[in-house]
Design a protein around this motif. Structure first.
Motif, PDB file in Angstrom:
ATOM      1  N   ARG A 122     -53.122 -25.501  16.031  1.00 38.46           N
ATOM      2  CA  ARG A 122     -54.184 -25.313  15.036  1.00 38.46           C
ATOM      3  C   ARG A 122     -55.499 -24.844  15.664  1.00 38.46           C
ATOM      4  O   ARG A 122     -56.272 -24.156  15.026  1.00 38.46           O
ATOM      5  N   HIS A 123     -55.747 -25.237  16.898  1.00 38.19           N
ATOM      6  CA  HIS A 123     -57.016 -24.882  17.532  1.00 38.19           C
ATOM      7  C   HIS A 123     -57.088 -23.371  17.706  1.00 38.19           C
ATOM      8  O   HIS A 123     -56.204 -22.768  18.327  1.00 38.19           O
ATOM      9  N   PRO A 124     -58.123 -22.706  17.163  1.00 40.26           N
ATOM     10  CA  PRO A 124     -58.142 -21.237  17.174  1.00 40.26           C
ATOM     11  C   PRO A 124     -58.144 -20.610  18.568  1.00 40.26           C
ATOM     12  O   PRO A 124     -57.514 -19.588  18.786  1.00 40.26           O
ATOM     13  N   VAL A 125     -58.830 -21.211  19.528  1.00 35.54           N
ATOM     14  CA  VAL A 125     -58.887 -20.630  20.876  1.00 35.54           C
ATOM     15  C   VAL A 125     -57.526 -20.766  21.561  1.00 35.54           C
ATOM     16  O   VAL A 125     -57.025 -19.807  22.157  1.00 35.54           O
ATOM     17  N   ILE A 126     -56.917 -21.934  21.460  1.00 36.88           N
ATOM     18  CA  ILE A 126     -55.600 -22.134  22.073  1.00 36.88           C
ATOM     19  C   ILE A 126     -54.562 -21.272  21.367  1.00 36.88           C
ATOM     20  O   ILE A 126     -53.710 -20.649  22.006  1.00 36.88           O
ATOM     21  N   SER A 127     -54.647 -21.199  20.052  1.00 37.80           N
ATOM     22  CA  SER A 127     -53.728 -20.370  19.276  1.00 37.80           C
ATOM     23  C   SER A 127     -53.841 -18.901  19.689  1.00 37.80           C
ATOM     24  O   SER A 127     -52.830 -18.212  19.865  1.00 37.80           O
ATOM     25  N   ARG A 161     -38.230 -11.645  21.504  1.00 33.45           N
ATOM     26  CA  ARG A 161     -38.741 -11.642  20.128  1.00 33.45           C
ATOM     27  C   ARG A 161     -39.563 -12.913  19.942  1.00 33.45           C
ATOM     28  O   ARG A 161     -39.123 -14.009  20.280  1.00 33.45           O
ATOM     29  N   ILE A 162     -40.756 -12.783  19.390  1.00 35.86           N
ATOM     30  CA  ILE A 162     -41.640 -13.931  19.203  1.00 35.86           C
ATOM     31  C   ILE A 162     -41.288 -14.649  17.907  1.00 35.86           C
ATOM     32  O   ILE A 162     -41.191 -14.038  16.844  1.00 35.86           O
ATOM     33  N   VAL A 163     -41.115 -15.977  18.027  1.00 34.76           N
ATOM     34  CA  VAL A 163     -40.885 -16.842  16.871  1.00 34.76           C
ATOM     35  C   VAL A 163     -41.968 -17.912  16.915  1.00 34.76           C
ATOM     36  O   VAL A 163     -42.053 -18.680  17.872  1.00 34.76           O
ATOM     37  N   TRP A 164     -42.823 -17.922  15.900  1.00 30.76           N
ATOM     38  CA  TRP A 164     -43.925 -18.884  15.838  1.00 30.76           C
ATOM     39  C   TRP A 164     -43.454 -20.171  15.174  1.00 30.76           C
ATOM     40  O   TRP A 164     -42.850 -20.126  14.115  1.00 30.76           O
ATOM     41  N   GLY A 165     -43.775 -21.296  15.775  1.00 28.84           N
ATOM     42  CA  GLY A 165     -43.553 -22.577  15.117  1.00 28.84           C
ATOM     43  C   GLY A 165     -44.654 -22.750  14.086  1.00 28.84           C
ATOM     44  O   GLY A 165     -45.832 -22.638  14.414  1.00 28.84           O
ATOM     45  N   GLU A 166     -44.285 -22.976  12.834  1.00 36.50           N
ATOM     46  CA  GLU A 166     -45.284 -23.069  11.766  1.00 36.50           C
ATOM     47  C   GLU A 166     -45.994 -24.414  11.773  1.00 36.50           C
ATOM     48  O   GLU A 166     -45.364 -25.457  11.884  1.00 36.50           O
ATOM     49  N   SER A 167     -47.298 -24.366  11.600  1.00 37.79           N
ATOM     50  CA  SER A 167     -48.101 -25.588  11.535  1.00 37.79           C
ATOM     51  C   SER A 167     -48.178 -26.128  10.110  1.00 37.79           C
ATOM     52  O   SER A 167     -48.624 -27.246   9.903  1.00 37.79           O
ATOM     53  N   GLY A 168     -47.762 -25.332   9.147  1.00 40.37           N
ATOM     54  CA  GLY A 168     -47.842 -25.734   7.748  1.00 40.37           C
ATOM     55  C   GLY A 168     -49.041 -25.128   7.030  1.00 40.37           C
ATOM     56  O   GLY A 168     -49.166 -25.219   5.824  1.00 40.37           O
ATOM     57  N   ASP A 169     -49.924 -24.483   7.770  1.00 36.88           N
ATOM     58  CA  ASP A 169     -51.115 -23.848   7.195  1.00 36.88           C
ATOM     59  C   ASP A 169     -50.840 -22.356   7.029  1.00 36.88           C
ATOM     60  O   ASP A 169     -50.622 -21.650   8.016  1.00 36.88           O
ATOM     61  N   PRO A 170     -50.855 -21.839   5.781  1.00 39.88           N
ATOM     62  CA  PRO A 170     -50.551 -20.416   5.564  1.00 39.88           C
ATOM     63  C   PRO A 170     -51.523 -19.470   6.277  1.00 39.88           C
ATOM     64  O   PRO A 170     -51.142 -18.390   6.709  1.00 39.88           O
ATOM     65  N   GLY A 171     -52.773 -19.883   6.423  1.00 38.57           N
ATOM     66  CA  GLY A 171     -53.752 -19.043   7.128  1.00 38.57           C
ATOM     67  C   GLY A 171     -53.391 -18.887   8.592  1.00 38.57           C
ATOM     68  O   GLY A 171     -53.505 -17.795   9.165  1.00 38.57           O
ATOM     69  N   ILE A 172     -52.973 -19.986   9.213  1.00 40.74           N
ATOM     70  CA  ILE A 172     -52.575 -19.927  10.623  1.00 40.74           C
ATOM     71  C   ILE A 172     -51.322 -19.072  10.768  1.00 40.74           C
ATOM     72  O   ILE A 172     -51.211 -18.271  11.697  1.00 40.74           O
ATOM     73  N   ARG A 173     -50.413 -19.197   9.826  1.00 40.07           N
ATOM     74  CA  ARG A 173     -49.183 -18.385   9.854  1.00 40.07           C
ATOM     75  C   ARG A 173     -49.528 -16.896   9.796  1.00 40.07           C
ATOM     76  O   ARG A 173     -49.010 -16.097  10.570  1.00 40.07           O
ATOM     77  N   GLU A 174     -50.421 -16.522   8.892  1.00 36.62           N
ATOM     78  CA  GLU A 174     -50.833 -15.120   8.785  1.00 36.62           C
ATOM     79  C   GLU A 174     -51.506 -14.637  10.067  1.00 36.62           C
ATOM     80  O   GLU A 174     -51.277 -13.514  10.510  1.00 36.62           O
ATOM     81  N   ARG A 175     -52.344 -15.493  10.644  1.00 33.14           N
ATOM     82  CA  ARG A 175     -53.027 -15.122  11.895  1.00 33.14           C
ATOM     83  C   ARG A 175     -52.005 -14.899  12.998  1.00 33.14           C
ATOM     84  O   ARG A 175     -52.077 -13.910  13.726  1.00 33.14           O
ATOM     85  N   GLN A 176     -51.017 -15.806  13.125  1.00 29.33           N
ATOM     86  CA  GLN A 176     -50.005 -15.656  14.169  1.00 29.33           C
ATOM     87  C   GLN A 176     -49.230 -14.348  13.993  1.00 29.33           C
ATOM     88  O   GLN A 176     -49.034 -13.607  14.949  1.00 29.33           O
ATOM     89  N   LEU A 177     -48.797 -14.088  12.775  1.00 30.48           N
ATOM     90  CA  LEU A 177     -47.994 -12.888  12.517  1.00 30.48           C
ATOM     91  C   LEU A 177     -48.781 -11.606  12.750  1.00 30.48           C
ATOM     92  O   LEU A 177     -48.192 -10.556  13.004  1.00 30.48           O
ATOM     93  N   SER A 178     -50.112 -11.675  12.712  1.00 30.42           N
ATOM     94  CA  SER A 178     -50.922 -10.470  12.928  1.00 30.42           C
ATOM     95  C   SER A 178     -50.883  -9.996  14.383  1.00 30.42           C
ATOM     96  O   SER A 178     -51.245  -8.862  14.674  1.00 30.42           O
TER      97      SER A 178
END
Length: 191
Positions: A35-40, A57-74
């Motif tokens: 969740r921490h933006p700098v570490i993320s 291939r990158i697979v992100w573990g979801e934190s449950g927050d849709p905003g974080i998911r969108e940021r990761q996928l970007s």
């Protein structure tokens, strides 16, 4: 979601999409939920480096927050996200294992030998309790220790399920301590 956050995701997605990348065909890199933006951000950039260096291939573990998911996928248009949830049916055996471990800890009044599936977590549990409750040492097993043990068991089995589902061949974690990163760092990749 704020417009600033949304703008970052848009610009970031454009930036990383514009960089040519190697075909990801050598397995999957599971990246810890963070969740921490700098570490993320650091994890995401390093995940892209590993993707290019190893063809993962990158697979992100979801934190449950849709905003974080969108940021990761970007960070990688070819990446995917995997939920770290368990069904009620899956939670029953985990709960039974937790209860067995909790009784063992309470009866022995010792957390150093806590393990599940042959993976030892006593040091992580001990350090997490010291940090969370701002203690110099743990004199007795109490409700806080049992609560952290519950979180540890839940994380271990959620991460194990994610490893199997993603068919991960590599992991990326930011720390080797704590009830999240530390537990994931101990996951055996031989599934």
């Amino acid at each position: 979601m704020s417009s600033r956050y949304s703008a970052f995701i848009t610009v970031n997605g454009r930036l990383w999409s514009g960089i040519s990348s190697r075909k990801a065909c050598n397995g999957c890199l599971l990246v810890e939920p963070q969740r921490h933006p700098v570490i993320s951000h650091a994890n995401a950039v390093f995940a892209r480096i590993l993707r290019e260096a190893k063809g993962l291939r990158i697979v992100w573990g979801e934190s449950g927050d849709p905003g974080i998911r969108e940021r990761q996928l970007s960070y990688d248009p070819d990446s995917t996200a995997i939920p770290l949830k368990m069904t009620l049916v899956e939670l029953i055996p985990v709960g039974l294992r937790f209860l067995g471990a909790a009784f063992k800890v309470i009866l022995k009044d010792d957390i150093s030998s806590i393990s599940t599936d042959g993976v030892y977590f006593g040091d992580i549990l001990y350090d997490s309790c010291l940090s969370k409750f701002q203690l110099a040492t743990i004199r007795r097993v109490n409700a806080g220790v049992i609560l952290n043990l519950f979180i540890l068991f839940g994380n271990y089995y959620r991460f194990k399920k994610a490893l199997v589902k993603s068919q991960a061949t590599a992991l990326l974690v930011s720390h080797t301590v704590g009830l999240s990163s530390g537990v994931l760092a101990r996951e055996p990749l031989c599934i």
